[in-house]
Design a protein around this motif. Structure first.
Motif, PDB file in Angstrom:
ATOM      1  N   PRO A  70      28.236 -43.541  68.163  1.00  0.00           N
ATOM      2  CA  PRO A  70      27.528 -42.407  67.554  1.00  0.00           C
ATOM      3  C   PRO A  70      28.370 -41.634  66.537  1.00  0.00           C
ATOM      4  N   TRP A  71      29.675 -41.561  66.724  1.00  0.00           N
ATOM      5  CA  TRP A  71      30.548 -40.819  65.813  1.00  0.00           C
ATOM      6  C   TRP A  71      30.632 -41.471  64.430  1.00  0.00           C
ATOM      7  N   ASN A  72      30.115 -42.687  64.279  1.00  0.00           N
ATOM      8  CA  ASN A  72      30.049 -43.359  62.979  1.00  0.00           C
ATOM      9  C   ASN A  72      28.619 -43.424  62.441  1.00  0.00           C
ATOM     10  N   LEU A  73      27.754 -42.548  62.931  1.00  0.00           N
ATOM     11  CA  LEU A  73      26.351 -42.548  62.551  1.00  0.00           C
ATOM     12  C   LEU A  73      26.036 -41.310  61.708  1.00  0.00           C
ATOM     13  N   VAL A  74      25.497 -41.540  60.501  1.00  0.00           N
ATOM     14  CA  VAL A  74      25.091 -40.455  59.611  1.00  0.00           C
ATOM     15  C   VAL A  74      23.628 -40.705  59.242  1.00  0.00           C
ATOM     16  N   VAL A  75      22.756 -39.780  59.626  1.00  0.00           N
ATOM     17  CA  VAL A  75      21.313 -39.967  59.450  1.00  0.00           C
ATOM     18  C   VAL A  75      20.742 -38.776  58.690  1.00  0.00           C
ATOM     19  N   GLY A  76      20.032 -39.058  57.599  1.00  0.00           N
ATOM     20  CA  GLY A  76      19.406 -38.015  56.792  1.00  0.00           C
ATOM     21  C   GLY A  76      18.168 -37.436  57.459  1.00  0.00           C
ATOM     22  N   ASN A  77      17.393 -36.702  56.699  1.00  0.00           N
ATOM     23  CA  ASN A  77      16.179 -36.044  57.201  1.00  0.00           C
ATOM     24  C   ASN A  77      15.014 -37.022  57.295  1.00  0.00           C
ATOM     25  N   TYR A  78      14.223 -36.864  58.333  1.00  0.00           N
ATOM     26  CA  TYR A  78      12.965 -37.595  58.535  1.00  0.00           C
ATOM     27  C   TYR A  78      13.162 -39.113  58.512  1.00  0.00           C
ATOM     28  N   VAL A  79      14.163 -39.555  59.215  1.00  0.00           N
ATOM     29  CA  VAL A  79      14.480 -40.983  59.325  1.00  0.00           C
ATOM     30  C   VAL A  79      13.865 -41.517  60.613  1.00  0.00           C
ATOM     31  N   GLY A  80      13.318 -42.728  60.547  1.00  0.00           N
ATOM     32  CA  GLY A  80      12.778 -43.390  61.728  1.00  0.00           C
ATOM     33  C   GLY A  80      13.551 -44.669  62.021  1.00  0.00           C
ATOM     34  N   ILE A  81      14.065 -44.779  63.239  1.00  0.00           N
ATOM     35  CA  ILE A  81      14.791 -45.976  63.670  1.00  0.00           C
ATOM     36  C   ILE A  81      14.083 -46.489  64.923  1.00  0.00           C
ATOM     37  N   ALA A  82      13.482 -47.664  64.807  1.00  0.00           N
ATOM     38  CA  ALA A  82      12.587 -48.195  65.845  1.00  0.00           C
ATOM     39  C   ALA A  82      13.344 -48.771  67.040  1.00  0.00           C
ATOM     40  N   ASP A  83      12.571 -49.093  68.066  1.00  0.00           N
ATOM     41  CA  ASP A  83      13.114 -49.786  69.231  1.00  0.00           C
ATOM     42  C   ASP A  83      13.736 -51.115  68.819  1.00  0.00           C
ATOM     43  N   ASP A  84      14.731 -51.519  69.563  1.00  0.00           N
ATOM     44  CA  ASP A  84      15.410 -52.807  69.395  1.00  0.00           C
ATOM     45  C   ASP A  84      16.163 -52.946  68.079  1.00  0.00           C
ATOM     46  N   VAL A  85      16.409 -51.840  67.383  1.00  0.00           N
ATOM     47  CA  VAL A  85      17.305 -51.871  66.227  1.00  0.00           C
ATOM     48  C   VAL A  85      18.728 -51.822  66.778  1.00  0.00           C
ATOM     49  N   ASN A  86      19.589 -52.689  66.268  1.00  0.00           N
ATOM     50  CA  ASN A  86      20.985 -52.733  66.685  1.00  0.00           C
ATOM     51  C   ASN A  86      21.846 -52.165  65.565  1.00  0.00           C
ATOM     52  N   ILE A  87      22.451 -51.011  65.821  1.00  0.00           N
ATOM     53  CA  ILE A  87      23.325 -50.362  64.851  1.00  0.00           C
ATOM     54  C   ILE A  87      24.760 -50.592  65.321  1.00  0.00           C
ATOM     55  N   TYR A  88      25.366 -51.665  64.799  1.00  0.00           N
ATOM     56  CA  TYR A  88      26.732 -52.045  65.174  1.00  0.00           C
ATOM     57  C   TYR A  88      27.672 -51.380  64.177  1.00  0.00           C
ATOM     58  N   ASN A  89      27.902 -50.085  64.392  1.00  0.00           N
ATOM     59  CA  ASN A  89      28.596 -49.257  63.415  1.00  0.00           C
ATOM     60  C   ASN A  89      30.074 -49.065  63.754  1.00  0.00           C
ATOM     61  N   MET A  90      30.834 -50.131  63.534  1.00  0.00           N
ATOM     62  CA  MET A  90      32.282 -50.050  63.688  1.00  0.00           C
ATOM     63  C   MET A  90      32.876 -49.178  62.585  1.00  0.00           C
ATOM     64  N   ASP A  91      32.175 -49.030  61.492  1.00  0.00           N
ATOM     65  CA  ASP A  91      32.492 -48.103  60.405  1.00  0.00           C
ATOM     66  C   ASP A  91      31.224 -47.275  60.196  1.00  0.00           C
ATOM     67  N   ILE A  92      31.238 -46.355  59.271  1.00  0.00           N
ATOM     68  CA  ILE A  92      30.087 -45.481  59.023  1.00  0.00           C
ATOM     69  C   ILE A  92      28.866 -46.305  58.614  1.00  0.00           C
ATOM     70  N   ILE A  93      27.746 -46.018  59.243  1.00  0.00           N
ATOM     71  CA  ILE A  93      26.447 -46.502  58.775  1.00  0.00           C
ATOM     72  C   ILE A  93      25.619 -45.257  58.491  1.00  0.00           C
ATOM     73  N   GLU A  94      25.166 -45.175  57.235  1.00  0.00           N
ATOM     74  CA  GLU A  94      24.462 -43.985  56.764  1.00  0.00           C
ATOM     75  C   GLU A  94      23.038 -44.332  56.345  1.00  0.00           C
ATOM     76  N   PHE A  95      22.103 -43.509  56.790  1.00  0.00           N
ATOM     77  CA  PHE A  95      20.683 -43.659  56.488  1.00  0.00           C
ATOM     78  C   PHE A  95      20.262 -42.491  55.610  1.00  0.00           C
ATOM     79  N   GLY A  96      19.736 -42.762  54.412  1.00  0.00           N
ATOM     80  CA  GLY A  96      19.265 -41.711  53.526  1.00  0.00           C
ATOM     81  C   GLY A  96      17.972 -41.094  54.030  1.00  0.00           C
ATOM     82  N   ASP A  97      17.614 -39.958  53.461  1.00  0.00           N
ATOM     83  CA  ASP A  97      16.379 -39.264  53.838  1.00  0.00           C
ATOM     84  C   ASP A  97      15.174 -40.201  53.738  1.00  0.00           C
TER      85      ASP A  97
END
Length: 187
Positions: A70-97
């Motif tokens: 979670p400490w490598n997760l950056v999520v913008g406003n009104y983002v939807g991440i569905a079930d069974d999505v795998n976020i393997y964020n060994m580095d920053i993974i950023e989601f725009g608005d």
């Protein structure tokens, strides 16, 4: 975080403190996150924030989405991440608005150097622009940036950055197949 020149056959690839943090997160994930009721988006956001995630407002992360760090997760406003999505964020993974990531997609921020004797682990960030849609079962590789407004078709594989905004990409590897209406500037 990643231990350089370690031998993964006999020792860890990550520092002790990192492994402890991840194990604490895994317990919280299994006990409080994964089996929470679907509408409890604020509850899951609270748990992610406790572990250092940076989240915008109106974020909907569903209970079966898997976040590695979670400490490598950056999520913008009104983002939807569905079930069974795998976020393997060994580095920053950023989601725009207004980004949407559909079920079964895999965002892979880490890999191994196959030319090193120990298959050295390494990580690179992933950046998804504003108003992007990563359709079901897609794969986004490490170091990839996806421009604003891009749609990545279902089951597509993206291993190189997509710099053309407001386009549709699909396939294995993903290639541009058509333009997309810029819904932001067309109003």
């Amino acid at each position: 975080m990643i231990i350089e020149k370690s031998n993964p056959h006999v020792g860890p690839s990550f520092s002790f403190s990192h492994r402890v943090r991840r194990q604490c997160w895994n317990v919280i994930y299994v006990v409080f996150f994964r089996y929470s009721f679907r509408p409890l988006h604020r509850w899951r956001a609270f748990l992610l924030l406790l572990f250092g995630a940076k989240l915008g407002k109106g974020v909907h992360i569903y209970p079966k989405a898997r976040v590695w760090a979670p400490w490598n997760l950056v999520v913008g406003n009104y983002v939807g991440i569905a079930d069974d999505v795998n976020i393997y964020n060994m580095d920053i993974i950023e989601f725009g608005d207004y980004c949407v990531v559909s079920q079964g997609s895999h965002l892979c921020g880490g890999s191994h150097d196959y030319n090193s004797a120990n298959f050295q682990l390494f990580a690179k960030p992933i950046l998804l622009g504003k108003h992007t849609w990563i359709c079901a079962d897609s794969f986004i590789g490490l170091g990839v940036s996806v421009a604003d407004g891009v749609v990545v078709g279902a089951r597509s594989v993206v291993t190189k950055s997509i710099d053309d905004p407001w386009a549709v990409y699909a396939g294995h590897p993903a290639v541009r197949i058509k333009d997309r209406l810029n819904v932001i500037n067309s109003k």
